[in-house]
Design a protein around this motif. Structure first.
Motif: not given
Length: 475
Positions: A238-241, A363-370, A395-404
């Motif tokens: 995600m960072v490199n992309e 990129t907006i990276l979601i990593i915790g409970y919402q 909302v036009k930015a990429q929204v990603k999630e890492i659940g682990d």
């Protein structure tokens, strides 16, 4: 189960949830005994407006009747109501682990400051329905609460009176987080607090006593399993992309726990040359900066060396003020920004969203409970716009999630935690979860373990057992 309304017995023990019953936030669980009333946690409701408004409501019990309070950990939905508890008449002690004491002071000071700032901004710009808008509590209220804090180490029983004592066990959720085992008139009652992961970046695995007659257990992820994958590889991709697209990575994170985990992952990615070493990393949260220093004060609460802890901090630029936030936003080139709050309910992260959410390169990276009703949940649900400070932003930015990267145990880990009691507890009470998640976990516990698992309801007092011994009221 019989409730207090139809089983009024002064020689009995009852359990009453004043928050986090059929919802995730606002944790407040009252153990009512013939001699003492003990409150486990004292948190704020967060999320949808109807929940947040509960923070302004008077508690359904007489605050002065509460004799002791035990805090499991320092997240706002577990500790954020403490200044109001004191303001409304609580006179007793508040017991917690040493790291929780330091982190709670930080979080409460920050909470009061943000509320004061939000009220001032609302009054200045006139976007509040209240005239004037007021903070829920002030910095002065926090100062009045701090003398009530008492630190307790894990692994050592602490007596409240002749018949009641408690012991703290490492919960692995954030530094200092504990489960609470209460010995009450010969019965063992365990309050899980928030149960952490069994394979954390920085924290030891959760523990608890071998035996419990009754368990009050969180159920945040009771209906799902965390995504299984290589977290570092996911983060690197995600960072490199985003760098390739000439964008920025914004990571909303809780100042205590997740911020430190992400910093450690980014440190390792740079060390292993999986992301560019030159990509700047900003931590825009004075509280997260202060919380990170707590890790260095309590090395026994983390699993990495002090040297590695110091090294991961050295690769991060920490911003302290809003002028710095504006400079970071203006800085050209890709960058990684960690900012609170983790559920996008307030704080510095909103300033970044206002500038970056409308650009698809970011990129907006979601990593915790919402929690339900938060901007973070809206983004995960693919909202086409979100509201910030009275403005609707596309909302036009990429929204990603890492659940682990979640700090909460998933369903499998919750079951592992519960099955470790031997023998199994007679009763399990589920709290701190949304109704759907709780029902799925309740059914799984009942079917797999053949236990009487039930879901506590808001403000309903449930009878646990009768007491034969005379009451003792000392604390």
């Amino acid at each position: 189960m019989e409730t207090i309304s139809d089983y009024k017995n002064t020689k009995a023990v009852y359990l009453q949830s004043l928050g986090a019953a059929q919802t995730v936030t606002g944790s407040k669980h009252l153990l009512k005994t013939p001699g003492l009333n003990i409150l486990i946690d004292c948190g704020l409701f967060q999320g949808i407006k109807s929940l947040r408004q509960k923070n302004w409501d008077k508690l359904p019990v007489d605050v002065a009747s509460i004799d002791a309070m035990i805090l499991t950990h320092a997240h706002l939905d577990h500790c954020g109501y403490i200044p109001l508890l004191i303001k409304n008449g609580y006179k007793g002690k508040i017991y917690m682990s040493p790291p929780t004491r330091d982190l709670t002071e930080l979080i409460l000071r920050d909470s009061a400051k943000l509320q004061e700032e939000d009220a001032e901004k609302a009054n200045r710009h006139g976007y509040s329905k209240h005239h004037p808008a007021l903070p829920l509590y002030t910095t002065a209220d926090v100062e009045n609460a701090l003398p009530h804090f008492v630190t307790i180490n894990t692994g050592k029983p602490y007596s409240l009176n002749t018949h009641i004592s408690f012991q703290l066990y490492v919960a692995g959720h954030i530094p200092g987080a504990c489960s609470v085992a209460i010995s009450c008139y010969g019965k063992a009652i365990v309050f899980s607090g928030d149960i952490g992961r069994y394979h954390s970046e920085l924290l030891p695995a959760p523990t608890h006593p071998a035996k419990a007659d009754m368990v009050v257990m969180e159920s945040t992820y009771g209906d799902r399993l965390h995504e299984k994958g290589d977290t570092m590889q996911q983060m690197a991709f995600m960072v490199n992309e985003t760098i390739f697209n000439k964008g920025n990575i914004i990571i909303p994170c809780f100042a205590v726990g997740r911020a430190q985990d992400v910093m450690h992952i980014l440190y390792k990615l740079k060390q292993q040359k999986l992301i560019p070493a030159a990509i700047p990393v900003f931590l825009d949260s004075p509280m997260a900066s202060s919380a990170s220093k707590v890790l260095l004060r309590y090395p026994e609460w983390i699993t990495i060396s002090q040297k590695e802890c110091e090294q991961m901090f050295s690769g991060v630029t920490i911003n302290q003020d809003y002028d710095g936030t504006e400079r970071i936003i203006r800085q050209k080139g890709s960058k990684i920004i960690l900012a609170a709050s983790g559920m996008l309910t307030g704080g510095r992260v909103l300033e970044y969203l206002k500038h970056y959410i409308g650009d698809q390169r970011n990129t907006i990276l979601i990593i915790g409970y919402q929690a339900e009703g938060t901007r973070g949940r809206a983004l995960l649900n693919h909202a086409h716009e979100i509201k910030i400070h009275g403005l609707f932003l596309p909302v036009k930015a990429q929204v990603k999630e890492i659940g682990d990267l979640s700090a909460h145990a998933d369903q499998a880990e919750l079951m592992t935690w519960l099955k470790a009691f031997a023998p199994a507890p007679a009763n399990v009470f589920l709290v701190h979860g949304e109704p759907g998640a709780q029902e799925v976990l309740r059914v799984k516990i009942n079917s797999e373990m053949h236990l009487d698992a039930c879901i506590l309801k808001q403000d309903e007092a449930v009878w646990l057992f009768d007491v034969d011994e005379p009451a003792s009221t000392s604390v």
